[in-house]
Design a protein around this motif. Structure first.
Motif, PDB file in Angstrom:
ATOM      1  N   LEU A 194       0.806  -1.225   0.000  1.00 31.49           N
ATOM      2  CA  LEU A 194       0.000   0.000   0.000  1.00 31.49           C
ATOM      3  C   LEU A 194       0.838   1.273   0.000  1.00 31.49           C
ATOM      4  O   LEU A 194       0.292   2.374  -0.026  1.00 31.49           O
ATOM      5  CB  LEU A 194      -0.934   0.001   1.215  1.00 31.49           C
ATOM      6  CG  LEU A 194      -2.005  -1.094   1.209  1.00 31.49           C
ATOM      7  CD1 LEU A 194      -2.771  -1.096   2.533  1.00 31.49           C
ATOM      8  CD2 LEU A 194      -2.961  -0.917   0.034  1.00 31.49           C
ATOM      9  N   GLY A 195       2.157   1.139   0.033  1.00 34.57           N
ATOM     10  CA  GLY A 195       3.025   2.306  -0.036  1.00 34.57           C
ATOM     11  C   GLY A 195       3.293   2.971   1.297  1.00 34.57           C
ATOM     12  O   GLY A 195       3.764   4.111   1.344  1.00 34.57           O
ATOM     13  N   GLY A 196       2.987   2.279   2.393  1.00 33.16           N
ATOM     14  CA  GLY A 196       3.245   2.836   3.714  1.00 33.16           C
ATOM     15  C   GLY A 196       2.226   3.886   4.111  1.00 33.16           C
ATOM     16  O   GLY A 196       1.093   3.912   3.622  1.00 33.16           O
ATOM     17  N   TRP A 197       2.648   4.774   4.987  1.00 35.22           N
ATOM     18  CA  TRP A 197       1.760   5.836   5.463  1.00 35.22           C
ATOM     19  C   TRP A 197       1.651   6.918   4.399  1.00 35.22           C
ATOM     20  O   TRP A 197       2.646   7.360   3.826  1.00 35.22           O
ATOM     21  CB  TRP A 197       2.279   6.410   6.777  1.00 35.22           C
ATOM     22  CG  TRP A 197       1.988   5.511   7.933  1.00 35.22           C
ATOM     23  CD1 TRP A 197       0.889   5.528   8.746  1.00 35.22           C
ATOM     24  CD2 TRP A 197       2.807   4.423   8.404  1.00 35.22           C
ATOM     25  NE1 TRP A 197       0.958   4.525   9.675  1.00 35.22           N
ATOM     26  CE2 TRP A 197       2.123   3.836   9.503  1.00 35.22           C
ATOM     27  CE3 TRP A 197       4.038   3.895   8.010  1.00 35.22           C
ATOM     28  CZ2 TRP A 197       2.633   2.753  10.198  1.00 35.22           C
ATOM     29  CZ3 TRP A 197       4.554   2.804   8.698  1.00 35.22           C
ATOM     30  CH2 TRP A 197       3.856   2.245   9.779  1.00 35.22           C
ATOM     31  N   GLN A 198       0.438   7.378   4.168  1.00 33.30           N
ATOM     32  CA  GLN A 198       0.178   8.341   3.109  1.00 33.30           C
ATOM     33  C   GLN A 198       0.512   9.753   3.559  1.00 33.30           C
ATOM     34  O   GLN A 198       0.332  10.108   4.730  1.00 33.30           O
ATOM     35  CB  GLN A 198      -1.295   8.253   2.707  1.00 33.30           C
ATOM     36  CG  GLN A 198      -1.642   9.010   1.442  1.00 33.30           C
ATOM     37  CD  GLN A 198      -3.068   8.707   1.002  1.00 33.30           C
ATOM     38  OE1 GLN A 198      -3.574   7.620   1.199  1.00 33.30           O
ATOM     39  NE2 GLN A 198      -3.712   9.705   0.406  1.00 33.30           N
ATOM     40  N   ALA A 199       0.977  10.561   2.626  1.00 37.41           N
ATOM     41  CA  ALA A 199       1.301  11.955   2.920  1.00 37.41           C
ATOM     42  C   ALA A 199       0.011  12.762   2.982  1.00 37.41           C
ATOM     43  O   ALA A 199      -0.380  13.425   2.019  1.00 37.41           O
ATOM     44  CB  ALA A 199       2.239  12.523   1.857  1.00 37.41           C
ATOM     45  N   ALA A 200      -0.659  12.686   4.123  1.00 36.34           N
ATOM     46  CA  ALA A 200      -1.917  13.403   4.325  1.00 36.34           C
ATOM     47  C   ALA A 200      -1.858  14.059   5.692  1.00 36.34           C
ATOM     48  O   ALA A 200      -1.753  13.379   6.701  1.00 36.34           O
ATOM     49  CB  ALA A 200      -3.108  12.443   4.228  1.00 36.34           C
TER      50      ALA A 200
END
Length: 270
Positions: A194-200
């Motif tokens: 899932l690409g890790g933690w999202q930049a949000a």
């Protein structure tokens, strides 16, 4: 990997599963680390490593970890990149990729884990081989030390794909999560896919949990696994108002819809 074939392997016995506990911390939260460290020492699960990733200046964090004895424990790995702050998503992803454990648990610097948290969450994953994450309940830890149960609008047990996003309320006047994202434990392979933690901003862990729920079933525990500290400097309080109905929520929901259109994620062979 994604695929519609059978699960190709099962978790080893729960007490033999390694867990990477990931903490992103900046100087202002260093004072809370001894409490989190104490809760880690009290864990009934025997196999864990605490990855402390410092965002920005490391002096206060190093001092706090040295003062409480955590810096001397071989299970504690501290890393600092120096320079300007990168934000919790980037820093958590750095910690994620330094580790290699089968399961990953986030532990925010100002929170504490319940003594059986890791054992309960790992066991839930082991007993539900079709799932990619498990999530417990939270108790609010008030400044006076009082613990208050946080209600959850879902029954314990299997969480079908997309269930968490379906119960995530983001109306104009109400914002409510069905479960606390900080209570979730993930299989490493799922977080990586899932690409890790999202930049949000302010919802990095929410974005990951919603994506995980859209990719694979999970399991909800009936037990509290987290003490969520309430205090005046909470980052979530400072960043909540301006994004609830903004592009970040729309982006997360769009990602959820895209993942639900794909075959379910299944555990990769290790």
């Amino acid at each position: 990997m994604y695929g519609d074939g059978p699960i190709r392997n099962r978790m080893p016995r729960a007490d033999r599963v390694d867990v990477d506990v990931v903490t992103a911390v900046h100087a202002a939260y260093a004072r809370f680390l001894p409490n989190l460290w104490k809760s880690l020492r009290e864990q009934t699960h025997p196999s864990w490593t605490w990855w402390v990733e410092v965002d920005g200046d490391a002096d206060e964090v190093t001092e706090a970890l040295t003062g409480c004895g955590a810096a001397l424990d071989p299970r504690v790995r501290v890393n600092a990149h120096g320079g300007a702050a990168l934000g919790p998503a980037t820093v958590r992803n750095l910690a994620l990729h330094r580790g290699a454990a089968r399961c990953v648990q986030t532990a925010d610097a100002d929170d504490e884990l319940e003594p059986e948290a890791l054992s309960l969450l790992v066991t839930a994953l082991a007993e539900h081989p079709g799932t990619g994450f498990s999530v417990g309940r939270a108790r609010d830890l008030l400044p006076d030390g009082q613990l208050l149960e946080v209600p959850v609008p879902l029954a314990p047990g299997l969480l079908e794909r997309g269930a968490l996003a379906a119960h995530w309320v983001t109306t104009e006047d109400t914002y409510r999560l069905p479960v606390p994202p900080a209570c979730a434990m993930y299989l490493r392979d799922l977080v990586t896919v899932l690409g890790g933690w999202q930049a949000a901003e302010g919802m990095e862990d929410t974005a990951l949990l919603m994506a995980a729920s859209a990719a694979t079933p999970g399991v909800l525990l009936p037990d509290p696994t987290l003490r969520y500290r309430r205090h005046a400097d909470q980052r979530s309080k400072q960043s909540r108002t301006h994004f609830v109905e903004g592009p970040q929520v729309r982006g997360v929901r769009s990602r959820v819809a895209g993942l639900l259109a794909l075959p379910p994620w299944s555990r990769a062979a290790v």
